[in-house]
Design a protein around this motif. Structure first.
Motif, short mmCIF file in Angstrom:
data_model
loop_
_atom_site.label_atom_id
_atom_site.label_comp_id
_atom_site.label_asym_id
_atom_site.label_seq_id
_atom_site.Cartn_x
_atom_site.Cartn_y
_atom_site.Cartn_z
N LYS A 103 0.83 -1.20 0.00
CA LYS A 103 0.00 0.00 0.00
C LYS A 103 0.86 1.25 0.00
O LYS A 103 0.59 2.21 -0.74
CB LYS A 103 -0.91 0.00 1.23
N GLY A 162 2.40 1.81 -3.39
CA GLY A 162 1.38 2.24 -4.33
C GLY A 162 1.03 3.71 -4.16
O GLY A 162 0.89 4.44 -5.16
N ILE A 202 -1.06 2.56 -12.45
CA ILE A 202 -1.67 1.25 -12.25
C ILE A 202 -1.32 0.70 -10.87
O ILE A 202 -2.18 0.14 -10.17
CB ILE A 202 -1.24 0.28 -13.37
N VAL A 203 -0.08 0.87 -10.46
CA VAL A 203 0.33 0.43 -9.12
C VAL A 203 -0.43 1.22 -8.07
O VAL A 203 -0.89 0.66 -7.06
CB VAL A 203 1.86 0.59 -8.94
N ALA A 229 -3.38 2.62 -8.44
CA ALA A 229 -4.77 2.17 -8.45
C ALA A 229 -4.94 0.85 -7.72
O ALA A 229 -5.96 0.62 -7.06
CB ALA A 229 -5.25 2.03 -9.90
N SER A 230 -3.95 -0.02 -7.81
CA SER A 230 -4.03 -1.31 -7.11
C SER A 230 -3.96 -1.13 -5.60
O SER A 230 -4.46 -1.98 -4.85
CB SER A 230 -2.90 -2.23 -7.58
N ALA A 231 -3.35 -0.04 -5.15
CA ALA A 231 -3.24 0.22 -3.71
C ALA A 231 -4.44 1.00 -3.18
O ALA A 231 -4.65 1.04 -1.96
CB ALA A 231 -1.96 0.99 -3.41
N SER A 234 -11.27 3.07 -8.26
CA SER A 234 -9.95 2.46 -8.42
C SER A 234 -9.78 1.90 -9.83
O SER A 234 -8.73 2.05 -10.45
CB SER A 234 -9.75 1.36 -7.38
N LEU A 235 -10.81 1.25 -10.35
CA LEU A 235 -10.74 0.69 -11.69
C LEU A 235 -10.61 1.78 -12.75
O LEU A 235 -9.85 1.62 -13.72
CB LEU A 235 -11.99 -0.16 -11.97
N ALA A 237 -7.13 3.05 -12.78
CA ALA A 237 -6.28 2.07 -13.45
C ALA A 237 -6.39 2.20 -14.97
O ALA A 237 -5.38 2.06 -15.69
CB ALA A 237 -6.65 0.66 -13.01
#
Length: 230
Positions: free
Chosen positions: A3, A6, A63-64, A66-68, A84-85, A88
């Protein structure tokens, strides 16, 4: 740890991208940053790979980030899966813009036509993938505006909503400039930079906001330092 990495990626992606973009635009021969799009820096020079790498690196960092986002929000009892999507997808659009080169536009590189008709396959993919990214970020503003309103953060809700209005307006004006609309083509590069700047500023401040929240990266580090003091 994931986290934290990210969130840091989200904080540095925009400033790094804009710095590289502005430096290249200022030093490239025959390139006018007021008139020409940032994507055109991929063309017309053996150094075009720098802007390609700039797009791809910035996209991967987003993208990293958004993944966090889901974990960072969930830690504070919040949730925004769609937000979040959509963030991304903005990152995916940037990566696509770096992989597929844009066609010459607005007379750059020197000696090329003002508009490439019909577009080449890679230029067509560049435009379509970038469009997906722009649309995704435009929607993300309003998704987060609604979420922030529900979380009681009215200033962030208003900021997200205003950005969500200005960002697509700027994008439409830039597209019109790329299509050689009189009165806009001369400032197409400026319009794009202002629009992208709105997007990057919001993403950067969002990452910093999450880092600074109670339990976030900065607060957690400060708390640990306080506990270690005698």
């Amino acid at each position: 740890m994931v986290k934290r990495i990210g969130l840091l990626c989200g904080a540095v992606a925009g400033p790094l991208f804009m710095l590289v973009l502005l430096i290249q635009g200022a030093v490239r021969d025959g390139y006018d940053p007021i008139r020409h799009a940032g994507s055109s820096l991929e063309l017309g020079s053996r150094l075009g790979w720098i802007q390609q790498a700039n797009f791809i690196l910035a996209g991967l960092l987003v993208i990293v980030f958004a993944s966090a986002l889901p974990g960072a929000l969930r830690e504070h009892g919040r949730r925004s899966v769609w937000g979040s999507l959509l963030v991304a997808l903005w990152g995916v659009g940037l990566v696509g813009a770096g992989v597929f080169l844009d066609d010459p536009v607005s007379g750059y590189p020197p000696g090329t036509p003002a508009l490439t008709v019909p577009p080449t396959p890679h230029g067509d993919l560049h435009g379509k993938i970038s469009l997906v990214g722009f649309l995704a970020l435009a929607v993300a503003y309003f998704v987060f505006a609604r979420r922030f309103a529900g979380w009681g953060e009215r200033r962030w809700a208003r900021y997200s909503a205003v950005s969500g209005i200005l960002f697509p307006i700027g994008f439409v004006l830039f597209v019109a400039a790329s299509l050689q609309v009189n009165g806009l083509v001369e400032v197409g590069g400026l319009l794009q930079r202002l629009t992208v700047g709105i997007g990057w500023l919001w993403l950067t401040l969002l990452a910093i906001h999450l880092i600074r929240m109670p339990g976030g990266l900065l607060r957690a580090g400060s708390d640990r330092a306080a506990r270690q003091q005698p």
